[in-house]
Design a protein around this motif. Sequence first.
Motif, mmCIF file in Angstrom:
data_model
loop_
_atom_site.group_PDB
_atom_site.id
_atom_site.type_symbol
_atom_site.label_atom_id
_atom_site.label_comp_id
_atom_site.label_asym_id
_atom_site.label_seq_id
_atom_site.Cartn_x
_atom_site.Cartn_y
_atom_site.Cartn_z
ATOM 1 N N GLU A 1 -12.436 -5.606 -0.533
ATOM 2 C CA GLU A 1 -13.454 -4.756 -1.175
ATOM 3 C C GLU A 1 -14.556 -4.386 -0.192
ATOM 4 O O GLU A 1 -14.977 -3.221 -0.132
ATOM 5 N N GLU A 2 -15.012 -5.351 0.590
ATOM 6 C CA GLU A 2 -16.072 -5.088 1.568
ATOM 7 C C GLU A 2 -15.615 -4.113 2.656
ATOM 8 O O GLU A 2 -16.431 -3.375 3.208
ATOM 9 N N ALA A 3 -14.314 -4.091 2.935
ATOM 10 C CA ALA A 3 -13.763 -3.185 3.941
ATOM 11 C C ALA A 3 -13.507 -1.783 3.390
ATOM 12 O O ALA A 3 -13.017 -0.914 4.116
ATOM 13 N N GLY A 4 -13.814 -1.569 2.118
ATOM 14 C CA GLY A 4 -13.563 -0.278 1.493
ATOM 15 C C GLY A 4 -12.147 -0.126 0.978
ATOM 16 O O GLY A 4 -11.770 0.950 0.494
ATOM 17 N N GLY A 5 -11.368 -1.201 1.066
ATOM 18 C CA GLY A 5 -9.966 -1.114 0.683
ATOM 19 C C GLY A 5 -9.742 -1.004 -0.801
ATOM 20 O O GLY A 5 -8.802 -0.336 -1.241
ATOM 21 N N MET A 6 -10.595 -1.625 -1.606
ATOM 22 C CA MET A 6 -10.395 -1.574 -3.046
ATOM 23 C C MET A 6 -10.482 -0.143 -3.562
ATOM 24 O O MET A 6 -9.661 0.306 -4.360
ATOM 25 N N VAL A 7 -11.481 0.587 -3.097
ATOM 26 C CA VAL A 7 -11.654 1.976 -3.524
ATOM 27 C C VAL A 7 -10.464 2.817 -3.085
ATOM 28 O O VAL A 7 -9.932 3.632 -3.851
ATOM 29 N N THR A 8 -10.013 2.603 -1.844
ATOM 30 C CA THR A 8 -8.877 3.375 -1.346
ATOM 31 C C THR A 8 -7.612 3.061 -2.127
ATOM 32 O O THR A 8 -6.854 3.970 -2.498
ATOM 33 N N ILE A 9 -7.368 1.785 -2.396
ATOM 34 C CA ILE A 9 -6.186 1.393 -3.162
ATOM 35 C C ILE A 9 -6.274 1.957 -4.581
ATOM 36 O O ILE A 9 -5.282 2.440 -5.143
ATOM 37 N N HIS A 10 -7.459 1.906 -5.148
ATOM 38 C CA HIS A 10 -7.676 2.503 -6.470
ATOM 39 C C HIS A 10 -7.280 3.973 -6.468
ATOM 40 O O HIS A 10 -6.554 4.450 -7.352
ATOM 41 N N ASN A 11 -7.698 4.698 -5.459
ATOM 42 C CA ASN A 11 -7.398 6.126 -5.383
ATOM 43 C C ASN A 11 -5.914 6.388 -5.127
ATOM 44 O O ASN A 11 -5.388 7.440 -5.515
ATOM 45 N N LEU A 12 -5.238 5.444 -4.474
ATOM 46 C CA LEU A 12 -3.809 5.617 -4.209
ATOM 47 C C LEU A 12 -2.975 5.565 -5.486
ATOM 48 O O LEU A 12 -1.790 5.907 -5.470
ATOM 49 N N GLN A 13 -3.585 5.167 -6.584
ATOM 50 C CA GLN A 13 -2.878 5.211 -7.867
ATOM 51 C C GLN A 13 -2.604 6.645 -8.308
ATOM 52 O O GLN A 13 -1.857 6.869 -9.258
ATOM 53 N N GLN A 14 -3.201 7.605 -7.615
ATOM 54 C CA GLN A 14 -2.942 9.012 -7.895
ATOM 55 C C GLN A 14 -2.048 9.650 -6.832
ATOM 56 O O GLN A 14 -1.886 10.869 -6.808
ATOM 57 N N HIS A 15 -1.474 8.830 -5.977
ATOM 58 C CA HIS A 15 -0.648 9.366 -4.885
ATOM 59 C C HIS A 15 0.640 9.973 -5.436
ATOM 60 O O HIS A 15 1.192 9.515 -6.434
ATOM 61 N N ASP A 16 1.130 11.018 -4.774
ATOM 62 C CA ASP A 16 2.354 11.688 -5.211
ATOM 63 C C ASP A 16 3.595 10.815 -5.042
ATOM 64 O O ASP A 16 4.586 11.005 -5.748
ATOM 65 N N ASN A 17 3.550 9.871 -4.102
ATOM 66 C CA ASN A 17 4.704 9.008 -3.862
ATOM 67 C C ASN A 17 4.713 7.873 -4.883
ATOM 68 O O ASN A 17 3.751 7.118 -5.000
ATOM 69 N N LEU A 18 5.807 7.747 -5.626
ATOM 70 C CA LEU A 18 5.865 6.777 -6.712
ATOM 71 C C LEU A 18 5.780 5.337 -6.216
ATOM 72 O O LEU A 18 5.172 4.483 -6.855
ATOM 73 N N GLU A 19 6.382 5.048 -5.047
ATOM 74 C CA GLU A 19 6.329 3.685 -4.523
ATOM 75 C C GLU A 19 4.900 3.288 -4.157
ATOM 76 O O GLU A 19 4.470 2.160 -4.421
ATOM 77 N N ILE A 20 4.177 4.196 -3.534
ATOM 78 C CA ILE A 20 2.770 3.927 -3.224
ATOM 79 C C ILE A 20 1.990 3.750 -4.515
ATOM 80 O O ILE A 20 1.148 2.848 -4.651
ATOM 81 N N TYR A 21 2.279 4.600 -5.465
ATOM 82 C CA TYR A 21 1.644 4.545 -6.778
ATOM 83 C C TYR A 21 1.832 3.159 -7.404
ATOM 84 O O TYR A 21 0.882 2.537 -7.891
ATOM 85 N N LYS A 22 3.064 2.666 -7.384
ATOM 86 C CA LYS A 22 3.367 1.357 -7.959
ATOM 87 C C LYS A 22 2.659 0.239 -7.215
ATOM 88 O O LYS A 22 2.059 -0.660 -7.824
ATOM 89 N N LYS A 23 2.750 0.259 -5.893
ATOM 90 C CA LYS A 23 2.130 -0.796 -5.090
ATOM 91 C C LYS A 23 0.629 -0.846 -5.336
ATOM 92 O O LYS A 23 0.046 -1.925 -5.493
ATOM 93 N N ALA A 24 0.001 0.326 -5.358
ATOM 94 C CA ALA A 24 -1.444 0.386 -5.561
ATOM 95 C C ALA A 24 -1.815 -0.147 -6.938
ATOM 96 O O ALA A 24 -2.770 -0.933 -7.077
ATOM 97 N N PHE A 25 -1.076 0.257 -7.950
ATOM 98 C CA PHE A 25 -1.380 -0.232 -9.289
ATOM 99 C C PHE A 25 -1.226 -1.742 -9.374
ATOM 100 O O PHE A 25 -2.069 -2.446 -9.940
ATOM 101 N N ASN A 26 -0.139 -2.256 -8.837
ATOM 102 C CA ASN A 26 0.116 -3.696 -8.924
ATOM 103 C C ASN A 26 -0.987 -4.504 -8.238
ATOM 104 O O ASN A 26 -1.403 -5.557 -8.735
ATOM 105 N N ILE A 27 -1.464 -4.018 -7.090
ATOM 106 C CA ILE A 27 -2.541 -4.717 -6.390
ATOM 107 C C ILE A 27 -3.819 -4.672 -7.218
ATOM 108 O O ILE A 27 -4.506 -5.697 -7.387
ATOM 109 N N MET A 28 -4.153 -3.501 -7.753
ATOM 110 C CA MET A 28 -5.359 -3.400 -8.571
ATOM 111 C C MET A 28 -5.239 -4.277 -9.811
ATOM 112 O O MET A 28 -6.200 -4.947 -10.208
ATOM 113 N N ASP A 29 -4.074 -4.271 -10.411
ATOM 114 C CA ASP A 29 -3.855 -5.017 -11.643
ATOM 115 C C ASP A 29 -3.970 -6.527 -11.421
ATOM 116 O O ASP A 29 -4.544 -7.249 -12.240
#
Length: 269
Positions: A171-199
């Motif tokens: 979170e301090e590195a800005g990664g949480m916000v970026t991962i959060h935003n990757l939940q809107q990525h066009d690639n489904l695998e990235i989408y899944k990975k990002a959601f799972n990490i946030m979840d």
Amino acid sequence: MHPSTAVQTPALRSVGNIVTGDDLQTQVVIASGALPALLSLLSSPKDGIRKEACWTISNVTAGSSPQIQSVIDANIIPPLINILSNADFKTRKEACWAISNATSGGLQEPSQIRYLVAQGCIKPLCDLLTMMDIKIIQVALDGLDNILKVGEMDRMAAGPGTTNQFAQFVEEAGGMVTIHNLQQHDNLEIYKKAFNIMDKYFPDEDEVDTNISARAAHETGVFVVSGNSFVTCYDLNYFSSTRMFKHLKVDSASARSRWFLYVNERYCL
């Protein structure tokens, strides 16, 4: 080590090809004293040699936990993370593979992942999440996920009331916000990975109505449980509007469609 780059380059490629084999072949290379030479090549003035050295190291860190430990003991990780932070993108990609592979094998030896974190790997991994390269985003997410798993193990071992320190670093590195935003990525695998990490590691407790009882029927006819899980197929319009998952920001038709497919795949009974 031969001083000529004209000799270093083909020799490095040959060694790199050998370590793409099995763990036994990799161990022969390690036993032959290749790691100190690779450490030296990481500071080569030639971009191509540094890139090839990172690629070779990535194939070593894809090996067993003792082989990853050999890389750590050879003091290769600090300059590797420096390359991950500061080199040209092609070289950073190879360094990312090397670090991510080390986190994967390091799950068997959590102390190795703690060492990688102590050397500062989280920030450059988070920075790579903003790149346009789909594969490298996936590799960086995999590395961060492995790191967060160890952070969660440490949190559970420390007892109630403690936090996942590695999640805090992300979170301090800005990664949480970026991962959060990757939940809107066009690639489904990235989408899944990002959601799972946030979840798993960054639950938005303010947005979750934990008082909703298990399998309680909503007026739309869908069923939910408390927390961030689905138990049956969701009505798409309800899902896109509910405050319960507002933090996902599923705010476009294409994103909703992709998410609906993922929900059905993962959670529908």
